[in-house]
Scaffold this motif. Structure first.
Motif, mmCIF file in Angstrom:
data_model
loop_
_atom_site.group_PDB
_atom_site.id
_atom_site.type_symbol
_atom_site.label_atom_id
_atom_site.label_comp_id
_atom_site.label_asym_id
_atom_site.label_seq_id
_atom_site.Cartn_x
_atom_site.Cartn_y
_atom_site.Cartn_z
ATOM 1 N N CYS A 11 4.513 2.815 7.909
ATOM 2 C CA CYS A 11 5.189 1.654 8.044
ATOM 3 C C CYS A 11 6.808 1.826 7.531
ATOM 4 N N SER A 12 7.645 1.026 8.053
ATOM 5 C CA SER A 12 9.201 1.117 7.647
ATOM 6 C C SER A 12 9.316 -0.157 7.103
ATOM 7 N N PRO A 13 9.336 -0.328 5.661
ATOM 8 C CA PRO A 13 9.848 -1.750 5.115
ATOM 9 C C PRO A 13 11.167 -1.904 5.436
ATOM 10 N N LEU A 34 -7.018 -5.413 4.851
ATOM 11 C CA LEU A 34 -6.702 -4.227 3.787
ATOM 12 C C LEU A 34 -6.913 -3.110 4.348
ATOM 13 N N ASP A 35 -7.865 -2.664 5.094
ATOM 14 C CA ASP A 35 -8.130 -1.312 5.952
ATOM 15 C C ASP A 35 -6.865 -1.198 6.819
ATOM 16 N N ALA A 36 -6.691 -2.075 7.368
ATOM 17 C CA ALA A 36 -5.320 -2.124 8.458
ATOM 18 C C ALA A 36 -4.072 -1.596 7.885
ATOM 19 N N MET A 64 0.942 -1.139 -0.169
ATOM 20 C CA MET A 64 -0.042 -0.169 -0.106
ATOM 21 C C MET A 64 0.797 1.191 0.071
ATOM 22 N N ARG A 65 1.818 1.425 0.669
ATOM 23 C CA ARG A 65 2.940 2.374 0.592
ATOM 24 C C ARG A 65 3.351 2.737 -0.607
#
Length: 1011
Positions: free
Chosen positions: A511-513, A501-503, A256-257
């Motif tokens: 988020c940090s990949p 999906l919402d979360a 998503m990011r």
């Protein structure tokens, strides 16, 4: 009349069967020589034995020849009458060859023995009516799944395939409908979610083709039943995000990011990432009903269609071999451990030549990976072009048939048929270790991407698509109707996925990949950002001598060609004894052998590399009596280091005489190089120009793969280069193109790790050190070498063993070894490669040659600024700096090197160019013209020397205060009439500047008035 026709058909069928048996019997003999070396112990890999045909039921077949012809017609032509199009736009055909009357069979109730006609496990009794037999054949070959395998040469393979598919319907497939439903719900759900949240983002969705997720899942399930716990998958653009997240465990929040415009890497990562539809990764999956974890790597691939196919092939082969070595299983068959999967678009599969190249080499020794399962995601349209305009064949998969690859056509409407196709594909692959194609017929709900309006060009197709339910919805209703699923259970799956999906969407902003996982072998080397280190590349001279001797030691009972004995073996032994005159082929053998002794492998691939394009290498000997192939370096006695505790076993040299293609082969070698850092991977072009066909792979993978994806590779490209009469297509490795790919900063201020190394060495010792340096570092980078042609046998282009001995290493810049007084030098020629020897020969004969230094830049990228400055600063009185090259001005290294050299020159000094002028072709195709151009540019390089020396004499006179006596003047005049000789350094005031630096642009070798 009918009886006569029937009898003739029986006889024809019997003769055809006998011909097939004889043809198959000949196959092992045809391939005996190829397999005797290439598929056996020489490099620790073994292909399975050739299949043998089963017993032919001759009696029953002869008695029912007409029925056998009908059954074979279904096997060959049944696909023409199958129901493959989920949209119903392609209608089932009436096929004359499938009509029983064509073979004189007119009575539906007539009873026939089925022995030898159809597989025993079809479910038919030993005796069945014609109606029952036709119904069975129709259900097997003409429904929503059909096959093409009759084009395969081997009767054994055809017999196996027909037996397998004819018995498949009687086999109880594992009940996995709930798993299939879950995957379809997720696949449809993520597309609907993204269309709602991010409608303006191009994601190249999977709507209409969701069955491919079921197919891929079933492939992994079936592979696990055969012990295949590793999967290497190459994916197309279509549905990549969908497949990654719903099946292959790619983190939803990271996806998503990325979709929202972020990076798939951490914020401070050195990697720049790639397009949304090119995401890759490594994950460990737990698949229901599979009792072992599945390690999956989605191979990184560029946007250039289908280029990921050979990359995945090479990667999977290297991984399979690596797993076998880790298990100390040196008798494994290729494909025992890794399942390669490649997903293609229908138009790309039929339209891109690299597909044919990849299929063509898939069954060759050194390229076989145990069989790739190709999935053609056939949405029946290419961007906006209908299938009828994207190919001249019926099917998108037809290109595969030239390589004896079977094709399974399946209607994507039914996910369970897709799962059945997966079972057949894996079973075939495991039986024969060859490629297989699944042609999955689907459709595309939206346009090529979500911003396209497809009805502009395909209105009828998209009216049909709009009027039909989705594949997941239809399958769900089918399961509910069959009592295998309740509506509440279906809704629970849907709601749980929606919450995930919402979360993920909410968490994507923060988020940090993680940095990409590195395969285990690579964890033993430095990570990106680590301090680079290089080990010594010199080797003990006695060890080199021993390796050199063993490099030409023929095996017992092997008779080598007398010319090889005379011109290769004896001269090498003589040079080794003398310790000097070491030529390029010997230096290369010493590099290979010393790396093998240290536990590294070497894979040398290319057209004719065993002998060498110029008959210089002879890394493999062919017995003149038996044609047995022998690689001397693979039979070296272990060195002293092998007895040390913990020493790695001696490596192997894999000599790969490739098929006649470049693009797919380079992709394959790149794939292997990204997987195995402890094998030196080399691809050698016949001539350097031939890399042109692989430019896409070099641009998008070799040179930029680490920057984009964090995937290191140490691939070496050996590209023979030199203007020596080869014409415009056999002279240039296009050094300028490779230098354009370098990230070396023109300013020299930025501190960057080089993405590639580009070198043009001039001595065998330098070549030796370059090859060893590749493996003696704590990191890997691609190396592109403009290799020798005429230098291979040039007496002055040799080295001594001491230049490869302890304490020696590669020198990016070679100073002029003939200069005894650097302060006497007034002109510095800078050159890279072969032109050095032409300049040196002329300089040695020139009366003012001692005033010229010829400096060789051996490594062009990264540019050796420090080393060059250290050399140039000793020529404190030099005022003329010249770049000399044999390539045209718009080619070669000049454009890259000139601004970098200029930064190292004294103030007010300007680098001049000497070489061929700009030219559209690389060079002339007329030998006489090319030789004249070469002579002229060498002459131009020495123009104006007398004027330089005259300036120095005038300057030296002007600073002398006492006037000379008449007798002294007479003496000076007498001396000046003698032949020119070097002027002592004391007469070279550093402040004197010659007329070429008088403020005008200098581009030519000579200017008016300089002669």
């Amino acid at each position: 009349m009918l009886a006569a026709r029937t009898s003739a058909r029986r006889a024809a069928a019997h003769r055809a069967a006998q011909r097939s048996q004889r043809a198959v019997a000949r196959l092992p003999a045809l391939f005996l020589l190829a397999n005797s070396y290439h598929d056996t112990h020489e490099y620790g890999c073994h292909s399975p034995p050739a299949p043998k045909p089963g017993p032919y039921e001759g009696g029953a077949a002869q008695a029912n020849a007409s029925l056998l012809l009908l059954a074979n017609a279904y096997r060959r032509y049944g696909h023409l009458s199958s129901n493959l199009d989920p949209l119903g736009l392609r209608k089932q055909e009436h096929v004359e060859e499938l009509a029983a009357g064509t073979y004189g069979l007119t009575e539906d109730s007539a009873e026939f023995s089925t022995k030898g006609i159809v597989a025993p496990a079809t479910g038919l009794p030993p005796t069945a009516s014609l109606r029952e037999i036709i119904a069975a054949l129709q259900s097997i070959y003409c429904e929503k799944i059909s096959y093409e395998f009759e084009h395969i040469e081997s009767l054994a393979v055809r017999r196996w395939f027909s037996d397998y598919v004819e018995s498949l319907k009687q086999q109880a497939l594992p009940e996995r409908s709930r798993r299939h439903h879950e995957l379809l719900v997720k696949s449809e759900g993520i597309e609907q979610f993204l269309q709602k949240k991010l409608p303006s983002t191009k994601r190249y969705g999977l709507e209409g083709s969701e069955s491919v997720v079921v197919l891929l899942d079933q492939l992994m399930y079936e592979g696990a039943q055969h012990g295949l716990a590793d999967v290497v998958a190459s994916l197309s653009h279509r549905g990549r995000i969908n497949i990654l997240t719903t099946l292959f465990g790619y983190p939803l929040d990271v996806a998503m990011r990325k979709i929202r415009g972020g990076s798939e890497f951490p914020d401070k990562s050195p990697h720049t990432g790639d397009m949304l539809v090119d995401l890759s990764g490594i994950s460990t999956l737990s698949i229901p009903d599979v009792d072992m974890p599945i390690e999956v790597e989605i191979a990184a691939n560029a946007c250039h269609l289908e280029t990921g196919t050979p990359v995945g092939m090479g990667k999977s082969r290297a991984r399979d071999i690596g797993i076998a070595r880790a298990k100390s299983n040196d008798r494994h068959a290729i494909g025992d451990h890794v399942l390669p999967i490649s997903v293609h678009g229908d138009s790309g599969f039929s339209g891109q030549g690299i597909v044919a190249e990849s299929l063509g080499m898939s069954g060759l020794a050194h390229f076989n990976n145990g069989g790739t399962i190709h999935v053609v995601l056939n949405n029946q349209i290419g961007y906006t072009t209908p299938a009828s305009h994207t190919r001249t064949t019926r099917y998108a998969s037809d290109i595969a048939k030239f390589a004896n690859v079977p094709v399974i056509h399946v209607n994507g409407e039914d996910p369970e048929d897709a799962a059945r196709a997966a079972r057949i594909a894996v079973a075939y692959r495991q039986e024969f270790r060859r490629d297989v194609v699944i042609d999955l017929w689907t459709f595309r709900k939206r346009g090529h991407n979500e911003l396209d309006e497809p009805s502009f060009t395909q209105p009828a197709m998209y009216r049909t698509i709009a009027a039909r339910p989705s594949i997941p919805a239809a399958y769900e209703e089918r399961l509910i109707a069959a009592g295998k699923l309740t509506r509440d259970e279906a809704e629970a799956v849907r709601c749980q996925w929606a919450r995930a999906l919402d979360a993920a969407f909410e968490g994507s902003a923060s988020c940090s990949p993680a940095e990409p996982r590195r395969p285990h072998a690579w964890s033993l080397l430095g990570a990106p950002g680590d301090r680079p280190t290089e080990g010594a590349t010199g080797v003990d001279v006695d060890t080199l001598f021993d390796i050199g001797v063993q490099s030409v030691a023929a095996g017992e009972g092997l008779r080598v060609h007398p010319r090889i004995e005379r011109f290769h073996i004896r001269p090498r032994l003589k040079r080794l004894e003398e310790g000097r005159g070491i030529d390029w082929a010997t230096a290369e053998a010493l590099a290979f052998g010393s790396l093998l002794r240290e536990g590294h492998g070497v894979r040398l691939c290319g057209q004719d590399v065993g002998r060498g394009t110029f008959s210089q290498r002879h890394a493999m000997f062919v017995c003149q009596d038996t044609e047995r192939v022998y690689v001397p370096l693979n039979h070296m006695a272990p060195g002293d280091g092998a007895r040390r505790p913990g020493a790695r076993p001696q490596g192997k040299l894999e000599v790969v005489n490739s098929n006649l293609c470049e693009e797919a082969v380079v992709g394959f070698e790149y794939g292997m190089a990204t997987e195995d850092p402890f094998t030196l991977p080399i691809w050698e072009a016949q001539f350097g120009d031939f890399f042109n066909n692989s430019q896409t792979l070099i641009d998008a993978y070799v040179a930029s793969g680490e920057t984009k994806w964090g995937r290191q590779n140490g691939l070496v490209l050996l590209l023979p280069h030199g203007f020596d009469g080869g014409g415009p297509d056999h002279s240039s490795s296009r050094i300028e193109r490779h230098l354009q790919l370098s990230n070396d900063p023109a300013s020299g201020h930025a501190q960057t790790m080089p993405n590639i190394h580009v070198a043009y060495p001039t001595t065998p010792a330098q070549f030796f050190h370059l090859l060893r340096r590749q493996q003696k570092r704590n990191f890997r980078r691609p190396l592109i070498v403009a290799g020798p042609k005429t230098l291979l046998r040039l007496a002055s282009a040799t080295s001594s063993l001491s230049e490869m001995g302890p304490g020696t290493r590669f020198q990016p810049v070679l100073d002029d070894p003939t200069i005894h007084d650097p302060l006497a030098v007034k002109r510095v020629m800078l050159v890279s490669g072969k032109a050095y020897y032409d300049l040196e020969k002329t300089r040695s004969e020139h009366p003012l040659g001692a005033h010229v230094a010829i400096v060789r830049i051996e490594e062009l990228a990264p540019f050796p600024r420090g080393e060059l400055y250290s050399v140039l600063e000793q020529y404190a009185n030099a005022t003329d700096f010249v770049w000399v090259q044999e390539e045209p001005r718009n080619a070669g290294a000049y454009a890259f090197a000139a601004p970098r050299i200029q930064q190292q020159l004294p103030p007010h000094a300007e680098l001049r160019y000497v070489g061929r002028p700009e030219h559209a072709a690389v060079c002339s195709g007329v030998d006489a013209h090319q030789a004249a151009e070469q002579a002229q540019l060498v002459q131009n390089a020495f123009e104006g020397l007398r004027g330089l020396v005259a300036d120095l004499v005038i300057g030296s006179i002007s600073i002398q205060k006492p006037a000379p006596s008449p007798s002294h003047q007479h003496k000076q005049q007498h001396q000046q009439q003698k032949p020119d000789k070097p002027i002592p350094a004391a007469l070279h005031p550093a402040s004197v500047s010659h007329r070429w630096a008088a403020g005008r642009s200098i581009y030519a070798a000579t200017q008016p008035g300089d002669r």
